[in-house]
Design an enzyme around this catalytic site. Structure first.
Site, PDB file in Angstrom:
ATOM      1  N   CYS A  43       9.423  -3.276  -5.129  1.00 37.92           N
ATOM      2  CA  CYS A  43       9.430  -1.982  -4.692  1.00 37.92           C
ATOM      3  C   CYS A  43      10.616  -1.185  -5.316  1.00 37.92           C
ATOM      4  O   CYS A  43      11.449  -1.794  -5.704  1.00 37.92           O
ATOM      5  CB  CYS A  43       9.829  -1.933  -3.056  1.00 37.92           C
ATOM      6  SG  CYS A  43       9.808  -0.369  -2.251  1.00 37.92           S
ATOM      7  N   ASP A  45      12.479   0.855  -4.019  1.00 41.07           N
ATOM      8  CA  ASP A  45      13.644   1.273  -3.101  1.00 41.07           C
ATOM      9  C   ASP A  45      14.810   0.853  -3.888  1.00 41.07           C
ATOM     10  O   ASP A  45      14.947  -0.220  -4.374  1.00 41.07           O
ATOM     11  CB  ASP A  45      13.528   0.095  -1.975  1.00 41.07           C
ATOM     12  CG  ASP A  45      14.400   0.615  -0.812  1.00 41.07           C
ATOM     13  OD1 ASP A  45      15.447   0.547  -0.950  1.00 41.07           O
ATOM     14  OD2 ASP A  45      13.883   1.024   0.265  1.00 41.07           O
ATOM     15  N   ARG A  47      17.746  -0.149  -2.643  1.00 40.91           N
ATOM     16  CA  ARG A  47      18.544  -1.177  -2.171  1.00 40.91           C
ATOM     17  C   ARG A  47      17.751  -2.698  -2.798  1.00 40.91           C
ATOM     18  O   ARG A  47      18.879  -3.694  -2.542  1.00 40.91           O
ATOM     19  CB  ARG A  47      18.471  -1.233  -0.623  1.00 40.91           C
ATOM     20  CG  ARG A  47      19.008   0.102  -0.159  1.00 40.91           C
ATOM     21  CD  ARG A  47      18.575   0.417   1.372  1.00 40.91           C
ATOM     22  NE  ARG A  47      17.213   0.412   1.461  1.00 40.91           N
ATOM     23  CZ  ARG A  47      16.506   0.721   2.371  1.00 40.91           C
ATOM     24  NH1 ARG A  47      17.279   0.681   3.780  1.00 40.91           N
ATOM     25  NH2 ARG A  47      15.384   0.678   2.522  1.00 40.91           N
ATOM     26  N   HIS A  99       9.884  -5.751   0.839  1.00 38.89           N
ATOM     27  CA  HIS A  99      11.242  -5.981   1.682  1.00 38.89           C
ATOM     28  C   HIS A  99      11.137  -5.475   2.972  1.00 38.89           C
ATOM     29  O   HIS A  99      10.276  -4.535   3.002  1.00 38.89           O
ATOM     30  CB  HIS A  99      12.287  -5.203   0.730  1.00 38.89           C
ATOM     31  CG  HIS A  99      11.921  -3.936   0.666  1.00 38.89           C
ATOM     32  ND1 HIS A  99      12.692  -2.811   1.354  1.00 38.89           N
ATOM     33  CD2 HIS A  99      11.505  -3.187  -0.108  1.00 38.89           C
ATOM     34  CE1 HIS A  99      12.247  -1.681   1.221  1.00 38.89           C
ATOM     35  NE2 HIS A  99      11.567  -1.923   0.037  1.00 38.89           N
ATOM     36  N   CYS A 102      10.879  -1.236   4.637  1.00 38.08           N
ATOM     37  CA  CYS A 102      10.237  -0.527   3.452  1.00 38.08           C
ATOM     38  C   CYS A 102       9.651   0.662   3.875  1.00 38.08           C
ATOM     39  O   CYS A 102       8.840   0.550   4.718  1.00 38.08           O
ATOM     40  CB  CYS A 102       9.229  -1.508   2.672  1.00 38.08           C
ATOM     41  SG  CYS A 102       8.386  -0.683   1.186  1.00 38.08           S
TER      42      CYS A 102
HETATM   43 CO    CO Z   1       9.996  -0.236  -0.182  1.00 35.92          CO
END
Ligand code: CO
Length: 221
Positions: A43, A45, A47, A99, A102
């Site tokens: 992803c 993302d 993090r 994750h 998400c």
């Molecule tokens: Co995500």
């Protein structure tokens, strides 16, 4: 911790110095070629840092990231990445890593118009539809959300396995093997969903077989 824009270049300078002090030839060697054993699809993302959480160095992981780690045959970007990684880099493992927490998966669980994200997140709504009985039976919304994250990884692994280049190279070399992971932001741990790659490949080939194994083997000779 948010960094100022200027600090990024300062950090880069320190990083270069640290690498060179360990090995003066570091960047000379890095520039020559890449030979990664892993393709990581995760992803976007901020993090979920692919190399950092795996303890991987530059050159070790070929990476593709998008919103909610979706693999769709109509998406030229991810399919080109997979084809290149499989046919040219000859990676041994393909990892699809989702994750918990998400935002993309969460958005796909809501009833709202998300504009350009609609067709993208439709892929995840399709995962929900495929597993609706199981998901709707989970009363706790947080648990249902976690489970959809896991099922999305599983379905995206299947989408990777559907690709002709993956099936063809597996017949020839018994790799790459596809793995499904979930990164748990709450603990920092990577969870291996232990998807049964061999079984999925065998099952889906009844429908998605894109290779004639006799033809593939004859080309090998
Ligand atoms: Co995500």
């Amino acid at each position: 911790m948010a960094k100022s824009y200027e600090a990024i270049f300062e950090n880069n300078k320190k990083w270069v110095e640290a690498k060179i002090s360990d090995n003066p030839e570091y960047f000379h060697q890095l520039a020559k070629t890449q030979n990664p054993e892993y393709l990581y699809i995760g992803c976007s993302d901020s993090r979920v840092t692919a190399e950092d959480m795996m303890g991987a160095e530059p050159g070790e992981v070929f990476v593709h990231r998008n919103v909610a780690n979706v693999i769709n045959t109509l998406d030229m970007s991810s399919t080109a990445v997979i084809q290149y990684a499989v046919e040219h880099l000859k990676v041994k493992h393909i990892i699809v890593c989702g994750h918990y927490n998400c935002g993309g998966v969460k958005a796909a669980m809501t009833s709202q118009d998300l504009g350009l994200l609609n067709p993208w997140l439709r892929n995840i709504r399709d995962v929900y539809r495929l597993h609706q009985v199981e998901l709707d039976a989970i009363e706790d919304e947080a648990k249902r959300y976690d489970r959809l994250v896991e099922l999305n990884v599983q379905e995206q692994c299947i989408n990777v396995i559907k690709m002709a280049c993956v099936q063809e190279r597996y017949i020839l070399e018994e790799q790459p093997v596809v793995h499904g992971w979930v990164f748990d932001l709450r603990t920092g741990k990577i969870i291996d969903l232990e998807i049964d790659f061999e079984k999925i490949l065998k099952d889906i080939q009844k429908i998605y077989n894109l290779t004639d194994s006799d033809w593939v083997m004859s080309r090998k000779k």
